[in-house]
Scaffold this motif. Structure first.
Motif, PDB file in Angstrom:
ATOM      1  N   PRO A  83     -11.245  -1.243  11.544  1.00 48.96           N
ATOM      2  CA  PRO A  83     -12.505  -1.938  11.768  1.00 48.96           C
ATOM      3  C   PRO A  83     -12.405  -3.448  11.579  1.00 48.96           C
ATOM      4  O   PRO A  83     -13.211  -4.201  12.084  1.00 48.96           O
ATOM      5  N   ALA A  84     -11.397  -3.892  10.841  1.00 48.58           N
ATOM      6  CA  ALA A  84     -11.162  -5.329  10.669  1.00 48.58           C
ATOM      7  C   ALA A  84      -9.662  -5.559  10.831  1.00 48.58           C
ATOM      8  O   ALA A  84      -8.849  -4.667  10.609  1.00 48.58           O
ATOM      9  N   ARG A  85      -9.304  -6.775  11.215  1.00 51.50           N
ATOM     10  CA  ARG A  85      -7.885  -7.087  11.409  1.00 51.50           C
ATOM     11  C   ARG A  85      -7.209  -7.159  10.041  1.00 51.50           C
ATOM     12  O   ARG A  85      -7.665  -7.858   9.135  1.00 51.50           O
ATOM     13  N   MET A  86      -6.115  -6.404   9.898  1.00 47.51           N
ATOM     14  CA  MET A  86      -5.369  -6.423   8.640  1.00 47.51           C
ATOM     15  C   MET A  86      -3.908  -6.066   8.883  1.00 47.51           C
ATOM     16  O   MET A  86      -3.581  -5.388   9.842  1.00 47.51           O
ATOM     17  N   ARG A  87      -3.070  -6.582   8.027  1.00 50.01           N
ATOM     18  CA  ARG A  87      -1.644  -6.261   8.044  1.00 50.01           C
ATOM     19  C   ARG A  87      -1.377  -5.371   6.853  1.00 50.01           C
ATOM     20  O   ARG A  87      -1.767  -5.682   5.731  1.00 50.01           O
ATOM     21  N   VAL A  88      -0.690  -4.263   7.083  1.00 54.49           N
ATOM     22  CA  VAL A  88      -0.404  -3.288   6.048  1.00 54.49           C
ATOM     23  C   VAL A  88       1.106  -3.199   5.868  1.00 54.49           C
ATOM     24  O   VAL A  88       1.838  -3.068   6.841  1.00 54.49           O
ATOM     25  N   VAL A  89       1.544  -3.282   4.635  1.00 55.80           N
ATOM     26  CA  VAL A  89       2.945  -3.091   4.293  1.00 55.80           C
ATOM     27  C   VAL A  89       2.998  -1.840   3.425  1.00 55.80           C
ATOM     28  O   VAL A  89       2.328  -1.763   2.398  1.00 55.80           O
ATOM     29  N   VAL A  90       3.784  -0.870   3.860  1.00 64.13           N
ATOM     30  CA  VAL A  90       3.900   0.398   3.161  1.00 64.13           C
ATOM     31  C   VAL A  90       4.974   0.269   2.100  1.00 64.13           C
ATOM     32  O   VAL A  90       6.107  -0.107   2.400  1.00 64.13           O
ATOM     33  N   SER A  91       4.595   0.583   0.868  1.00 62.79           N
ATOM     34  CA  SER A  91       5.555   0.484  -0.217  1.00 62.79           C
ATOM     35  C   SER A  91       6.453   1.711  -0.242  1.00 62.79           C
ATOM     36  O   SER A  91       6.103   2.777   0.265  1.00 62.79           O
ATOM     37  N   MET A 130       0.846  -1.158   0.000  1.00 64.49           N
ATOM     38  CA  MET A 130       0.000   0.000   0.000  1.00 64.49           C
ATOM     39  C   MET A 130       0.901   1.233   0.000  1.00 64.49           C
ATOM     40  O   MET A 130       1.943   1.235   0.648  1.00 64.49           O
ATOM     41  N   SER A 131       0.497   2.249  -0.698  1.00 66.12           N
ATOM     42  CA  SER A 131       1.292   3.473  -0.714  1.00 66.12           C
ATOM     43  C   SER A 131       1.268   4.135   0.664  1.00 66.12           C
ATOM     44  O   SER A 131       0.365   3.900   1.471  1.00 66.12           O
ATOM     45  N   ARG A 132       2.261   4.954   0.932  1.00 72.08           N
ATOM     46  CA  ARG A 132       2.326   5.669   2.211  1.00 72.08           C
ATOM     47  C   ARG A 132       1.087   6.548   2.383  1.00 72.08           C
ATOM     48  O   ARG A 132       0.495   6.605   3.438  1.00 72.08           O
ATOM     49  N   ARG A 133       0.693   7.215   1.325  1.00 72.39           N
ATOM     50  CA  ARG A 133      -0.487   8.091   1.367  1.00 72.39           C
ATOM     51  C   ARG A 133      -1.746   7.296   1.729  1.00 72.39           C
ATOM     52  O   ARG A 133      -2.539   7.727   2.561  1.00 72.39           O
ATOM     53  N   SER A 134      -1.923   6.125   1.130  1.00 75.68           N
ATOM     54  CA  SER A 134      -3.090   5.288   1.430  1.00 75.68           C
ATOM     55  C   SER A 134      -3.033   4.754   2.855  1.00 75.68           C
ATOM     56  O   SER A 134      -4.066   4.667   3.532  1.00 75.68           O
ATOM     57  N   ALA A 135      -1.855   4.381   3.312  1.00 70.50           N
ATOM     58  CA  ALA A 135      -1.693   3.883   4.679  1.00 70.50           C
ATOM     59  C   ALA A 135      -2.045   4.971   5.687  1.00 70.50           C
ATOM     60  O   ALA A 135      -2.737   4.716   6.683  1.00 70.50           O
ATOM     61  N   ILE A 136      -1.601   6.184   5.426  1.00 72.81           N
ATOM     62  CA  ILE A 136      -1.917   7.302   6.318  1.00 72.81           C
ATOM     63  C   ILE A 136      -3.422   7.559   6.335  1.00 72.81           C
ATOM     64  O   ILE A 136      -4.017   7.753   7.398  1.00 72.81           O
ATOM     65  N   ALA A 137      -4.046   7.534   5.174  1.00 67.19           N
ATOM     66  CA  ALA A 137      -5.499   7.744   5.098  1.00 67.19           C
ATOM     67  C   ALA A 137      -6.246   6.652   5.863  1.00 67.19           C
ATOM     68  O   ALA A 137      -7.235   6.938   6.558  1.00 67.19           O
ATOM     69  N   LEU A 138      -5.783   5.428   5.765  1.00 69.16           N
ATOM     70  CA  LEU A 138      -6.400   4.321   6.491  1.00 69.16           C
ATOM     71  C   LEU A 138      -6.291   4.531   8.002  1.00 69.16           C
ATOM     72  O   LEU A 138      -7.265   4.344   8.742  1.00 69.16           O
ATOM     73  N   ILE A 139      -5.130   4.942   8.461  1.00 66.92           N
ATOM     74  CA  ILE A 139      -4.935   5.193   9.892  1.00 66.92           C
ATOM     75  C   ILE A 139      -5.838   6.330  10.358  1.00 66.92           C
ATOM     76  O   ILE A 139      -6.469   6.242  11.416  1.00 66.92           O
ATOM     77  N   VAL A 140      -5.910   7.389   9.577  1.00 67.38           N
ATOM     78  CA  VAL A 140      -6.756   8.535   9.941  1.00 67.38           C
ATOM     79  C   VAL A 140      -8.219   8.109  10.046  1.00 67.38           C
ATOM     80  O   VAL A 140      -8.916   8.477  11.004  1.00 67.38           O
ATOM     81  N   ARG A 141      -8.701   7.329   9.083  1.00 68.39           N
ATOM     82  CA  ARG A 141     -10.099   6.856   9.124  1.00 68.39           C
ATOM     83  C   ARG A 141     -10.344   5.963  10.332  1.00 68.39           C
ATOM     84  O   ARG A 141     -11.377   6.085  11.003  1.00 68.39           O
ATOM     85  N   SER A 142      -9.410   5.073  10.612  1.00 65.46           N
ATOM     86  CA  SER A 142      -9.553   4.170  11.758  1.00 65.46           C
ATOM     87  C   SER A 142      -9.563   4.950  13.060  1.00 65.46           C
ATOM     88  O   SER A 142     -10.370   4.678  13.962  1.00 65.46           O
ATOM     89  N   ARG A 143      -8.686   5.935  13.178  1.00 70.58           N
ATOM     90  CA  ARG A 143      -8.617   6.772  14.380  1.00 70.58           C
ATOM     91  C   ARG A 143      -9.917   7.546  14.579  1.00 70.58           C
ATOM     92  O   ARG A 143     -10.461   7.600  15.677  1.00 70.58           O
ATOM     93  N   LYS A 144     -10.429   8.115  13.495  1.00 75.82           N
ATOM     94  CA  LYS A 144     -11.682   8.876  13.579  1.00 75.82           C
ATOM     95  C   LYS A 144     -12.838   7.972  13.999  1.00 75.82           C
ATOM     96  O   LYS A 144     -13.668   8.359  14.828  1.00 75.82           O
ATOM     97  N   ALA A 145     -12.884   6.771  13.462  1.00 71.86           N
ATOM     98  CA  ALA A 145     -13.951   5.832  13.827  1.00 71.86           C
ATOM     99  C   ALA A 145     -13.889   5.483  15.315  1.00 71.86           C
ATOM    100  O   ALA A 145     -14.925   5.405  15.989  1.00 71.86           O
ATOM    101  N   LEU A 146     -12.690   5.275  15.836  1.00 77.69           N
ATOM    102  CA  LEU A 146     -12.542   4.985  17.264  1.00 77.69           C
ATOM    103  C   LEU A 146     -13.016   6.149  18.124  1.00 77.69           C
ATOM    104  O   LEU A 146     -13.729   5.960  19.110  1.00 77.69           O
TER     105      LEU A 146
END
Length: 69
Positions: free
Chosen positions: A59-67, A1-17
């Motif tokens: 929201p679901a368990r996932m492993r992310v590798v930043v490209s 996953m791109s760094r930009r997408s990984a950051i967006a995913l973290i931001v969305r997850s944080r906001k949901a929490l």
């Protein structure tokens, strides 16, 4: 996953929490806010390039590798 997408995913997850914490009893809300604080630290680390792989449980368990950019 791109760094930009990984950051967006973290931001969305944080906001949901944090949104979920507003609707929970205080003990559970504190646990959710602590998890959001962990995501904030992860966000800074991913953005700075100090972390290239991580796992999320919300929201679901996932492993992310930043490209590489």
């Amino acid at each position: 996953m791109s760094r930009r997408s990984a950051i967006a995913l973290i931001v969305r997850s944080r906001k949901a929490l944090l949104d979920d914490a507003d609707e929970r009893p205080s003990a559970e809300a504190e646990r959710l806010r602590a998890a959001a604080a962990d995501l904030t630290r992860l966000l800074f680390d991913v953005r700075a390039g100090r972390v290239s792989a991580f796992e999320l449980n919300q929201p679901a368990r996932m492993r992310v590798v930043v490209s590489a950019d």
